[in-house]
Motif scaffolding. Structure first.
Motif, PDB file in Angstrom:
ATOM      1  N   LYS A  98       0.826  -1.214   0.000  1.00 38.56           N
ATOM      2  CA  LYS A  98       0.000   0.000   0.000  1.00 38.56           C
ATOM      3  C   LYS A  98       0.856   1.257   0.000  1.00 38.56           C
ATOM      4  N   LEU A  99       1.870   1.300   0.852  1.00 39.31           N
ATOM      5  CA  LEU A  99       2.727   2.487   0.949  1.00 39.31           C
ATOM      6  C   LEU A  99       3.533   2.701  -0.326  1.00 39.31           C
ATOM      7  N   LEU A 100       4.020   1.632  -0.912  1.00 42.13           N
ATOM      8  CA  LEU A 100       4.872   1.749  -2.093  1.00 42.13           C
ATOM      9  C   LEU A 100       4.104   2.227  -3.315  1.00 42.13           C
ATOM     10  N   CYS A 101       2.798   1.970  -3.341  1.00 45.38           N
ATOM     11  CA  CYS A 101       2.011   2.326  -4.527  1.00 45.38           C
ATOM     12  C   CYS A 101       1.207   3.612  -4.353  1.00 45.38           C
ATOM     13  N   ASN A 102       1.130   4.126  -3.128  1.00 44.75           N
ATOM     14  CA  ASN A 102       0.307   5.313  -2.877  1.00 44.75           C
ATOM     15  C   ASN A 102       0.701   6.482  -3.773  1.00 44.75           C
ATOM     16  N   ASN A 103       1.982   6.831  -3.758  1.00 50.16           N
ATOM     17  CA  ASN A 103       2.451   8.006  -4.502  1.00 50.16           C
ATOM     18  C   ASN A 103       3.641   7.636  -5.383  1.00 50.16           C
ATOM     19  N   ALA A 104       3.573   6.459  -6.003  1.00 53.41           N
ATOM     20  CA  ALA A 104       4.720   5.965  -6.770  1.00 53.41           C
ATOM     21  C   ALA A 104       5.095   6.905  -7.905  1.00 53.41           C
ATOM     22  N   MET A 105       4.114   7.434  -8.616  1.00 55.51           N
ATOM     23  CA  MET A 105       4.416   8.283  -9.775  1.00 55.51           C
ATOM     24  C   MET A 105       4.958   9.641  -9.370  1.00 55.51           C
ATOM     25  N   ASP A 106       4.829  10.020  -8.108  1.00 56.82           N
ATOM     26  CA  ASP A 106       5.418  11.270  -7.634  1.00 56.82           C
ATOM     27  C   ASP A 106       6.842  11.059  -7.139  1.00 56.82           C
ATOM     28  N   SER A 107       7.288   9.812  -7.114  1.00 54.46           N
ATOM     29  CA  SER A 107       8.639   9.509  -6.654  1.00 54.46           C
ATOM     30  C   SER A 107       9.654   9.859  -7.736  1.00 54.46           C
ATOM     31  N   HIS A 108      10.902  10.112  -7.309  1.00 58.59           N
ATOM     32  CA  HIS A 108      11.968  10.386  -8.278  1.00 58.59           C
ATOM     33  C   HIS A 108      12.311   9.133  -9.078  1.00 58.59           C
ATOM     34  N   MET A 109      12.108   7.951  -8.498  1.00 65.71           N
ATOM     35  CA  MET A 109      12.392   6.692  -9.183  1.00 65.71           C
ATOM     36  C   MET A 109      11.214   5.742  -8.980  1.00 65.71           C
ATOM     37  N   PRO A 110      10.098   5.979  -9.677  1.00 68.84           N
ATOM     38  CA  PRO A 110       8.914   5.133  -9.487  1.00 68.84           C
ATOM     39  C   PRO A 110       9.157   3.667  -9.827  1.00 68.84           C
ATOM     40  N   VAL A 111      10.142   3.407 -10.716  1.00 66.89           N
ATOM     41  CA  VAL A 111      10.423   2.022 -11.095  1.00 66.89           C
ATOM     42  C   VAL A 111      10.830   1.202  -9.879  1.00 66.89           C
ATOM     43  N   VAL A 112      11.566   1.812  -8.943  1.00 68.82           N
ATOM     44  CA  VAL A 112      11.990   1.094  -7.731  1.00 68.82           C
ATOM     45  C   VAL A 112      10.777   0.790  -6.857  1.00 68.82           C
ATOM     46  N   ASN A 113       9.875   1.782  -6.740  1.00 69.42           N
ATOM     47  CA  ASN A 113       8.647   1.551  -5.968  1.00 69.42           C
ATOM     48  C   ASN A 113       7.898   0.328  -6.488  1.00 69.42           C
ATOM     49  N   TYR A 114       7.731   0.278  -7.820  1.00 71.26           N
ATOM     50  CA  TYR A 114       6.935  -0.797  -8.408  1.00 71.26           C
ATOM     51  C   TYR A 114       7.638  -2.151  -8.318  1.00 71.26           C
TER      52      TYR A 114
END
Length: 233
Positions: A98-114
């Protein structure tokens, strides 16, 4: 300070001789002291400059608000990623996902989140969400195909999907034939699936590119020769 000094000097000069000003335009005539005329002009110019300043700030305000909001979301995404990673390390997969996907596209490196979210989703028992996050990782950074593909193959292999992992690795090998991790994982899958012919075909590349140690290479060759002998018998 300079403005105060100039004002005081002008005030002293005006006290001795305020001057005389006459403005005439058509039938309209305005008479005043020179000091008063200059004061009115100064106030008018200052008011116009202030108005211009306010207009410029108003025009730039949406951009400033957008930048501020973007920075705020970026900081929130960073905090969520850090907390999500910690939850993942502790095995709290649901909260981590849940935390990793909440604001993934606002992250500097969304690929790592996903990528991390894909692992959390698999641990939560959802292959569908895992594949969705891997697809999102590819969309966010298409040039990271190799890292995404290796992560996908590792997760598939860990989930018992050896055939799917093999297909993923074969695709990666077509892109990067000499990649060490791709070749190592292929060896692991060939041993698991007992695909001895494919293992025999890949051993020259392992030796040529020095992917594994000499001891490991000898071990693979011995295992392969033993299986080939058994098949021959």
């Amino acid at each position: 300070l300079i403005l105060l000094l100039v004002t005081a000097y002008v005030a002293l000069m005006a006290r001795e001789d305020p001057g005389y000003a006459l403005i005439s335009y058509g039938e309209v005539t305005i008479e005043s002291t020179l000091v008063l005329l200059l004061a009115v002009l100064s106030i008018t110019i200052a008011a116009l400059l202030l108005l211009l300043f306010v207009i410029i700030k108003s025009i730039r305000l949406p951009g400033h608000l957008s930048s501020w909001n973007k920075n705020r979301r970026s900081l929130k995404a960073m905090d969520d990623f850090q907390q999500g990673y910690l939850e993942c390390a502790e095995g709290n997969w649901h909260d981590a996902e849940k935390l990793l996907c909440n604001n993934a596209m606002d992250s500097h490196m969304p690929v790592v989140n996903y990528l991390v979210a894909a692992r959390a989703a698999q641990e939560n028992g959802s292959q569908q969400r895992r594949e969705h996050y891997l697809l999102q990782a590819h969309r966010s950074r298409p040039q990271a195909d190799i890292a995404i593909g290796l992560t996908q193959a590792k997760l598939q292999l860990k989930d018992g999907q050896a055939e799917q992992a093999l297909a993923t690795l074969m695709h990666l090998r077509s892109l990067v034939p000499k990649h060490p991790q791709v070749l190592k994982m292929l060896v692991e899958i060939y041993l698991q699936l007992k695909s001895w012919q494919e293992l025999e075909n890949i051993l020259p590349d392992l030796r040529k590119y020095k992917i594994v140690s000499q001891n490991s290479l000898v071990h693979y060759e011995q295992a392969l020769n033993m299986q080939l002998l058994q098949q021959a018998v």
